[in-house]
Design a protein around this motif. Structure first.
Motif, mmCIF file in Angstrom:
data_model
loop_
_atom_site.group_PDB
_atom_site.id
_atom_site.type_symbol
_atom_site.label_atom_id
_atom_site.label_comp_id
_atom_site.label_asym_id
_atom_site.label_seq_id
_atom_site.Cartn_x
_atom_site.Cartn_y
_atom_site.Cartn_z
ATOM 1 N N GLU A 125 0.912 -0.905 -0.004
ATOM 2 C CA GLU A 125 -0.131 0.098 0.267
ATOM 3 C C GLU A 125 0.826 1.473 -0.484
ATOM 4 O O GLU A 125 0.669 2.239 -0.134
ATOM 5 C CB GLU A 125 -1.083 -0.096 1.319
ATOM 6 N N LEU A 126 1.911 1.341 0.565
ATOM 7 C CA LEU A 126 2.978 2.106 0.236
ATOM 8 C C LEU A 126 3.016 3.153 -1.424
ATOM 9 O O LEU A 126 3.367 4.009 -1.485
ATOM 10 C CB LEU A 126 4.207 2.199 1.078
ATOM 11 N N SER A 127 2.803 1.783 -2.214
ATOM 12 C CA SER A 127 3.268 2.606 -3.456
ATOM 13 C C SER A 127 1.480 3.068 -3.905
ATOM 14 O O SER A 127 2.248 3.315 -5.327
ATOM 15 C CB SER A 127 3.910 1.316 -4.116
ATOM 16 N N ILE A 128 0.857 3.345 -3.071
ATOM 17 C CA ILE A 128 -0.140 3.255 -3.693
ATOM 18 C C ILE A 128 -0.286 4.796 -4.393
ATOM 19 O O ILE A 128 -0.494 5.120 -5.215
ATOM 20 C CB ILE A 128 -1.532 2.555 -3.336
ATOM 21 N N PRO A 129 -0.260 6.231 -2.674
ATOM 22 C CA PRO A 129 -0.126 7.009 -3.829
ATOM 23 C C PRO A 129 1.068 7.323 -4.479
ATOM 24 O O PRO A 129 1.047 8.743 -5.220
ATOM 25 C CB PRO A 129 0.482 8.062 -2.060
ATOM 26 N N ILE A 130 2.199 7.830 -4.262
ATOM 27 C CA ILE A 130 3.937 7.242 -5.636
ATOM 28 C C ILE A 130 2.932 7.202 -6.370
ATOM 29 O O ILE A 130 2.908 7.999 -7.720
ATOM 30 C CB ILE A 130 4.683 6.565 -5.301
ATOM 31 N N LEU A 131 2.554 5.651 -7.345
ATOM 32 C CA LEU A 131 2.217 5.656 -9.003
ATOM 33 C C LEU A 131 0.528 6.131 -9.032
ATOM 34 O O LEU A 131 0.433 6.938 -10.278
ATOM 35 C CB LEU A 131 1.316 4.027 -8.540
ATOM 36 N N ARG A 132 0.021 6.739 -7.794
ATOM 37 C CA ARG A 132 -1.374 7.529 -8.542
ATOM 38 C C ARG A 132 -0.746 8.848 -8.248
ATOM 39 O O ARG A 132 -1.728 8.993 -9.683
ATOM 40 C CB ARG A 132 -2.336 7.328 -6.844
ATOM 41 N N ASN A 133 -0.095 9.749 -7.921
ATOM 42 C CA ASN A 133 0.110 10.654 -8.606
ATOM 43 C C ASN A 133 1.019 11.063 -10.066
ATOM 44 O O ASN A 133 0.907 11.715 -10.278
ATOM 45 C CB ASN A 133 1.447 11.333 -7.308
ATOM 46 N N ALA A 134 1.493 9.441 -10.126
ATOM 47 C CA ALA A 134 2.818 9.629 -11.574
ATOM 48 C C ALA A 134 1.162 8.909 -12.466
ATOM 49 O O ALA A 134 2.252 10.104 -13.529
ATOM 50 C CB ALA A 134 4.323 8.555 -11.710
ATOM 51 N N ILE A 135 0.737 8.678 -11.943
ATOM 52 C CA ILE A 135 0.070 8.034 -13.851
ATOM 53 C C ILE A 135 -1.368 8.863 -13.769
ATOM 54 O O ILE A 135 -2.522 8.591 -14.583
ATOM 55 C CB ILE A 135 -0.001 6.234 -14.163
ATOM 56 N N ASN A 136 -1.961 10.066 -12.612
ATOM 57 C CA ASN A 136 -2.908 9.980 -12.544
ATOM 58 C C ASN A 136 -3.849 9.063 -12.388
ATOM 59 O O ASN A 136 -5.657 9.058 -12.939
ATOM 60 C CB ASN A 136 -3.387 11.459 -13.396
ATOM 61 N N ALA A 137 -3.962 8.197 -11.529
ATOM 62 C CA ALA A 137 -5.091 7.399 -11.500
ATOM 63 C C ALA A 137 -6.238 7.229 -11.067
ATOM 64 O O ALA A 137 -6.319 7.094 -10.159
ATOM 65 C CB ALA A 137 -4.338 5.769 -11.541
ATOM 66 N N LYS A 138 -7.450 6.580 -11.639
ATOM 67 C CA LYS A 138 -9.094 6.817 -11.476
ATOM 68 C C LYS A 138 -9.528 5.636 -11.773
ATOM 69 O O LYS A 138 -9.460 4.174 -12.249
ATOM 70 C CB LYS A 138 -9.511 7.983 -12.160
ATOM 71 N N GLY A 139 -10.696 5.309 -11.014
ATOM 72 C CA GLY A 139 -11.482 4.905 -11.940
ATOM 73 C C GLY A 139 -10.988 2.590 -11.319
ATOM 74 O O GLY A 139 -10.848 2.427 -10.093
ATOM 75 N N ILE A 140 -10.630 1.550 -11.674
ATOM 76 C CA ILE A 140 -9.769 0.851 -11.521
ATOM 77 C C ILE A 140 -9.187 0.509 -10.521
ATOM 78 O O ILE A 140 -8.376 -0.532 -10.407
ATOM 79 C CB ILE A 140 -11.132 -0.084 -12.636
ATOM 80 N N PHE A 141 -8.423 1.907 -11.458
ATOM 81 C CA PHE A 141 -6.924 1.529 -11.012
ATOM 82 C C PHE A 141 -6.356 2.641 -10.280
ATOM 83 O O PHE A 141 -5.014 3.039 -9.626
ATOM 84 C CB PHE A 141 -5.880 1.965 -11.722
ATOM 85 N N TYR A 142 -7.813 2.686 -9.550
ATOM 86 C CA TYR A 142 -7.565 3.700 -8.037
ATOM 87 C C TYR A 142 -6.893 3.356 -7.035
ATOM 88 O O TYR A 142 -5.271 4.281 -6.096
ATOM 89 C CB TYR A 142 -8.507 4.434 -7.341
ATOM 90 N N PHE A 143 -5.905 1.643 -6.661
ATOM 91 C CA PHE A 143 -5.495 1.686 -5.697
ATOM 92 C C PHE A 143 -4.400 1.060 -6.805
ATOM 93 O O PHE A 143 -3.926 -0.132 -7.491
ATOM 94 C CB PHE A 143 -5.932 -0.217 -4.724
ATOM 95 N N THR A 144 -3.687 1.555 -7.182
ATOM 96 C CA THR A 144 -2.503 1.762 -8.202
ATOM 97 C C THR A 144 -1.514 0.098 -8.048
ATOM 98 O O THR A 144 -0.390 0.280 -8.872
ATOM 99 C CB THR A 144 -1.849 3.072 -8.513
ATOM 100 N N TRP A 145 -1.434 0.085 -7.252
ATOM 101 C CA TRP A 145 -0.356 -1.459 -6.336
ATOM 102 C C TRP A 145 -1.336 -2.564 -7.511
ATOM 103 O O TRP A 145 -0.133 -3.346 -7.771
ATOM 104 C CB TRP A 145 -0.289 -1.917 -5.301
ATOM 105 N N VAL A 146 -2.347 -2.541 -7.914
ATOM 106 C CA VAL A 146 -2.157 -4.080 -8.867
ATOM 107 C C VAL A 146 -2.254 -3.713 -9.980
ATOM 108 O O VAL A 146 -2.308 -5.641 -10.745
ATOM 109 C CB VAL A 146 -3.728 -4.091 -9.206
ATOM 110 N N ILE A 147 -1.338 -2.466 -10.675
ATOM 111 C CA ILE A 147 -1.043 -2.444 -11.970
ATOM 112 C C ILE A 147 0.644 -3.633 -11.605
ATOM 113 O O ILE A 147 0.447 -4.828 -12.809
ATOM 114 C CB ILE A 147 -0.713 -1.302 -12.468
ATOM 115 N N PRO A 148 1.090 -3.225 -11.053
ATOM 116 C CA PRO A 148 2.476 -3.984 -10.550
ATOM 117 C C PRO A 148 1.887 -5.342 -10.505
ATOM 118 O O PRO A 148 2.550 -6.052 -10.881
ATOM 119 C CB PRO A 148 3.857 -3.723 -9.971
#
Length: 259
Positions: A125-148
């Motif tokens: 969960e530590l990676s969520i705010p970093i990745l979210r701000n980097a790619i402006n993630a929204k919707g299903i990718f709001y919790f961005t750790w799912v991508i890696p």
């Protein structure tokens, strides 16, 4: 002169034998999950009643499936650690018999140890705010750790595909079923939860989705533990452990004499 009491501790002591049959362990774990669900629902009802009657915002997280550092997360961390332990036992046995996939069992043990630590400490969960701000993630990718997370699952399947194919058919079905259920909860329902959190906030519907997510993960691990114990049972009739508290005797090393 040594006392009788001290002599008692110098001899061998045999502890009772425990029968860790797949069915008994599975029933025990399912019983724990049942009580976690029961207390989770009870906690939610009490919190809702307190908020409705006292016009306040009471929050309790001890049995909330969406919270960390509570009883459900402790249970999940312990069961993942138990998986790591069982996999390490199989790895030792396979290494002693010089099996071709001994290293794969050992690698799985390390993977589940990391998952147990991650469950206890919420590292991903530590990676969520970093990745979210980097790619402006929204919707299903709001919790961005799912991508890696998806990339790691694909990498795992590619790396371990031959290992999975080499397993006995019954164990293969159990492992694949456990993995599918666990990944559906950990990644699939996390996509749903991300969409709900981004679109409507952390409401009741989101709470139901996260509860379902955690339950799928728990059931997936129970099935996996059942498969591991079944596999161990098919390979070994008994497994003995021993602890020795005597220091190993030092060997007398004679230095060579030179003329």
């Amino acid at each position: 002169m040594r006392s009788k009491r001290s002599n008692d501790f110098s001899r061998q002591f045999l502890v009772p034998t425990y029968n860790l049959s797949p069915s008994k362990v599975t029933k025990f774990l399912l019983l724990i999950i049942f009580f976690l669900i029961f207390f989770n629902l009870g906690e939610r009802v009490i919190v809702y009643w307190l908020n409705a009657n006292y016009d306040n915002q009471f929050i309790s997280h001890y049995f909330n499936f969406d919270q960390e550092s509570n009883f459900p997360s402790l249970y999940s961390a312990l069961t993942l650690g138990f998986c790591s332990y069982l996999l390490a036992l199989i790895a030792v046995f396979k290494k002693s018999s010089q099996a071709i996939y001994a290293k794969h069992w050992k690698a799985l043990s390390w993977i589940f140890l990391f998952l147990a630590i991650d469950e206890a400490c919420s590292i991903h969960e530590l990676s969520i705010p970093i990745l979210r701000n980097a790619i402006n993630a929204k919707g299903i990718f709001y919790f961005t750790w799912v991508i890696p997370g998806f990339f790691l699952v694909v990498l795992f399947l590619i790396t371990f595909r031959k290992f999975i194919q080499s397993l006995p058919m019954k164990i293969k079905i159990i492992f694949i079923s456990a993995g599918a259920i666990y990944v559906t909860g950990a990644l699939g329902m996390e996509l749903v939860g991300g969409y709900l959190a981004d679109s409507s906030g952390y409401n009741t519907v989101y709470g139901i989705a996260t509860t379902l997510e955690e339950l799928l993960e728990m059931f997936g691990i129970v099935i996996f533990i059942h498969g591991l114990l079944t596999y161990i049972q098919s390979q070994l009739t008994e497994l003995h452990f021993s602890l020795s508290f005597h220091r190993p005797k030092k060997k007398n090393i004679q230095t060579p004499k030179y003329k």
